[in-house]
Write a protein that holds these residues in place. Structure first.
Motif, short mmCIF file in Angstrom:
data_model
loop_
_atom_site.label_atom_id
_atom_site.label_comp_id
_atom_site.label_asym_id
_atom_site.label_seq_id
_atom_site.Cartn_x
_atom_site.Cartn_y
_atom_site.Cartn_z
N UNK A 115 0.81 -1.22 0.00
CA UNK A 115 0.00 0.00 0.00
C UNK A 115 0.85 1.27 0.00
N UNK A 116 2.06 1.18 0.56
CA UNK A 116 2.96 2.34 0.59
C UNK A 116 3.33 2.76 -0.84
N UNK A 118 1.55 2.01 -3.54
CA UNK A 118 0.34 2.50 -4.19
C UNK A 118 0.09 3.96 -3.83
N UNK A 119 0.26 4.28 -2.54
CA UNK A 119 0.01 5.65 -2.10
C UNK A 119 0.99 6.62 -2.76
N UNK A 120 2.26 6.23 -2.85
CA UNK A 120 3.25 7.11 -3.45
C UNK A 120 2.95 7.31 -4.93
N UNK A 121 2.63 6.23 -5.63
CA UNK A 121 2.31 6.34 -7.06
C UNK A 121 1.08 7.20 -7.26
N UNK A 122 0.10 7.06 -6.35
CA UNK A 122 -1.14 7.81 -6.53
C UNK A 122 -0.93 9.32 -6.37
N UNK A 123 0.18 9.71 -5.73
CA UNK A 123 0.50 11.14 -5.62
C UNK A 123 1.18 11.66 -6.87
N UNK B 50 -6.91 5.98 -12.17
CA UNK B 50 -5.59 6.63 -12.20
C UNK B 50 -4.49 5.63 -12.62
N UNK B 78 -1.82 11.37 -12.45
CA UNK B 78 -2.05 10.89 -11.08
C UNK B 78 -1.95 12.03 -10.06
N UNK B 85 -7.36 5.69 0.32
CA UNK B 85 -7.43 4.24 0.39
C UNK B 85 -8.22 3.77 1.61
N UNK B 89 -2.97 3.94 4.13
CA UNK B 89 -1.66 3.93 3.46
C UNK B 89 -0.87 5.21 3.68
N UNK B 91 2.41 7.12 4.83
CA UNK B 91 3.79 6.66 4.83
C UNK B 91 4.24 6.49 6.29
#
Lengths: 222, 249
Positions: A115-116, A118-123, B50, B78, B85, B89, B91
């Motif tokens: 998920x880390x 995914x979250x970074x890519x989503x930014x 996305x 994106x 989520x 998620x 960091x």
């Protein structure tokens, strides 16, 4: 039989100790940088780069360190590449520990939750940015306990470099011992110095662990 | 043209076809809620928008630019689409403040000071300015989700996708997250929300999309879907889910 140890031997052992520490520091640093790159290659690359990185790890973990050291020092000399003993030692052991460190890093990177990423890519972060700013900082914290072991191993393994003529702690100890026929005393002192170093390193790394500790990101020791 | 246009989207995982031709549009400032049983492709649909998941077929446009085109810089797209989520998620190794400003600094190349100010504004907006220096593990689930909303908001997104934002929360923490979402909708944010919170769907959504087995069964304004659905299956699903989750939440 009486035990004899002359204090005048200590400065000589001190010089050997210095070389051992320098050698360990050089090898472990080279190994850390290379190992991290290899781990990333094994996890994120495909095709030739992946195969190369995997073959590298297999080779260096699957063959004895001493054989690798002799290949670099004596083997390459046969091809006209003459390296100083110090350089041979740094290269052989740096390459060797890189393979082991790569496996530690790989495990740690895999332990970072998906998920880390995914979250970074989503930014809008790229894969490279994600690895650099999100995955690696977490993986390094996770890897530290295991990595500490590798540093301790490395420190002890450097003792084989006397076989290519390097005057490290072991090498100096051996010279003094043979010159004076006091094997037990000298090797006992050498062993104690190694032990002291290991304890210092272990303690130092615990301080580092505590300093970079983040709540919820386990670097817990068993 | 609508802000978001999704046309005939297909996605298959192995033998299972998760999305089987999904089409809909989303206007600027609109809030659409996607409901439906688990495993109907709702999350996959959001991830396709996305391109965290690559769709097999179909096209998507954001603001007239085709997202699904090979020539599109997906990273730029994106950055314009917020994503919240189910399990937050955040960091793990960064404080709430750093979570919110990471994208500003690394993606938008904003100067650090400006990024900090912006991040603090967004944290204040979700009521968590005082938690700026807390790590995710030191926050409750509801607080973590609010930080993750602030993280999405900081990027100035054209729309935000919410993937079951309250499903991982303890019941007493759901309200604070829904409250933030309600305020966002009222402020005119464009939102696409997958949720089981029927109360939220009913009171906030401009339109509801009911999905099942990879297709849209029915869509329309909440008052129509809840009181007078055209498809019997919609009525059945709504009755069951309302019984289970209640409506008040």
């Amino acid at each position: 039989m009486e035990l004899i140890f002359k204090w005048e031997w200590l400065p000589q052992l001190g010089r050997g100790l210095l070389l051992t520490v320098e050698l360990t520091a050089a090898c472990i640093s080279i190994g850390a940088v290379l190992g991290l790159l290899i781990a990333i290659a094994r996890l994120y690359a495909r095709g030739p780069i992946y195969w190369l990185a995997s073959a590298y790890v297999q080779f260096f973990r699957g063959t004895p360190l001493l054989v690798q050291l002799f290949m670099v020092h004596f083997g390459l000399a046969g091809w006209g590449i003459r390296l100083t003993p110090l350089l041979s030692g740094i290269i052989a052991m740096g390459l060797n520990t890189a393979a082991y460190q790569a496996e530690y890093f790989r495990g740690a990177i895999q332990a970072v939750k998906r998920g880390q990423t995914m979250a970074a890519l989503s930014l809008g972060m790229t894969r490279g940015q994600t690895i650099q700013h999100v995955i690696v900082p977490q993986a390094l914290r996770l890897v530290l306990p295991a990595w500490s072991n590798e540093l301790v191993y490395m420190l002890k393994y450097t003792s084989i470099v006397y076989l290519i003529g390097l005057p490290d702690l072991m090498g100096i100890g051996r010279t003094i011992a043979s010159n004076n026929f006091r094997f037990f005393e000298i090797y006992a002192v050498v062993a104690l110095i190694y032990l002291a170093l290991v304890l210092i390193i272990t303690f130092g790394l615990r301080l580092v662990e505590a300093a970079i500790r983040v709540p919820g990101l386990g670097t817990a020791r068993q | 043209m609508a802000l978001l246009v999704v046309e005939d989207l297909h996605k298959r995982y192995g033998k299972e076809e998760v999305l089987r031709g999904v089409s809909f549009t989303l206007e600027r400032g609109e809030t659409k809620v996607i409901i439906g049983p688990s495993g109907t492709g709702k999350s996959t649909l959001l991830r396709c928008i996305n391109r965290l998941t690559e769709p097999d077929r179909g096209r998507i446009w954001l603001n007239g630019e085709e997202i699904t085109s090979r020539r599109t810089n997906i990273y730029k797209i994106r950055a314009q689409i917020g994503f919240v989520f189910q399990d937050f998620n955040l960091f793990t190794h960064l404080t709430a403040l750093d979570n919110v400003r990471l994208g500003l600094i690394r993606v938008k190349r904003m100067p650090r000071r400006e990024a900090t100010e912006r991040a603090m504004r967004e944290l204040a907006r979700v009521g968590l300015a005082d938690k700026a220096n807390a790590y995710p593990a030191q926050l409750s689930g509801g607080q973590q989700q609010r930080v993750s909303i602030a993280r999405a908001l900081a990027m100035d997104p054209k729309l935000i996708l919410f993937d079951e934002p309250t499903s991982a929360l303890d019941p007493e923490l759901i309200g604070e997250v829904l409250q933030v979402m309600i305020e966002l909708a009222e402020a005119g944010m464009t939102m696409l929300v997958v949720t089981h919170e029927m109360g939220f769907a009913r009171s906030v959504a401009d339109e509801i999309i009911f999905m099942e087995k990879g297709v849209i069964v029915e869509q329309g304004p909440p008052e129509v879907l809840f009181t007078n659905p055209k498809v019997p299956r919609t009525a059945e699903f709504l009755r069951k889910i309302t019984e289970f989750y209640g409506e008040s939440s």
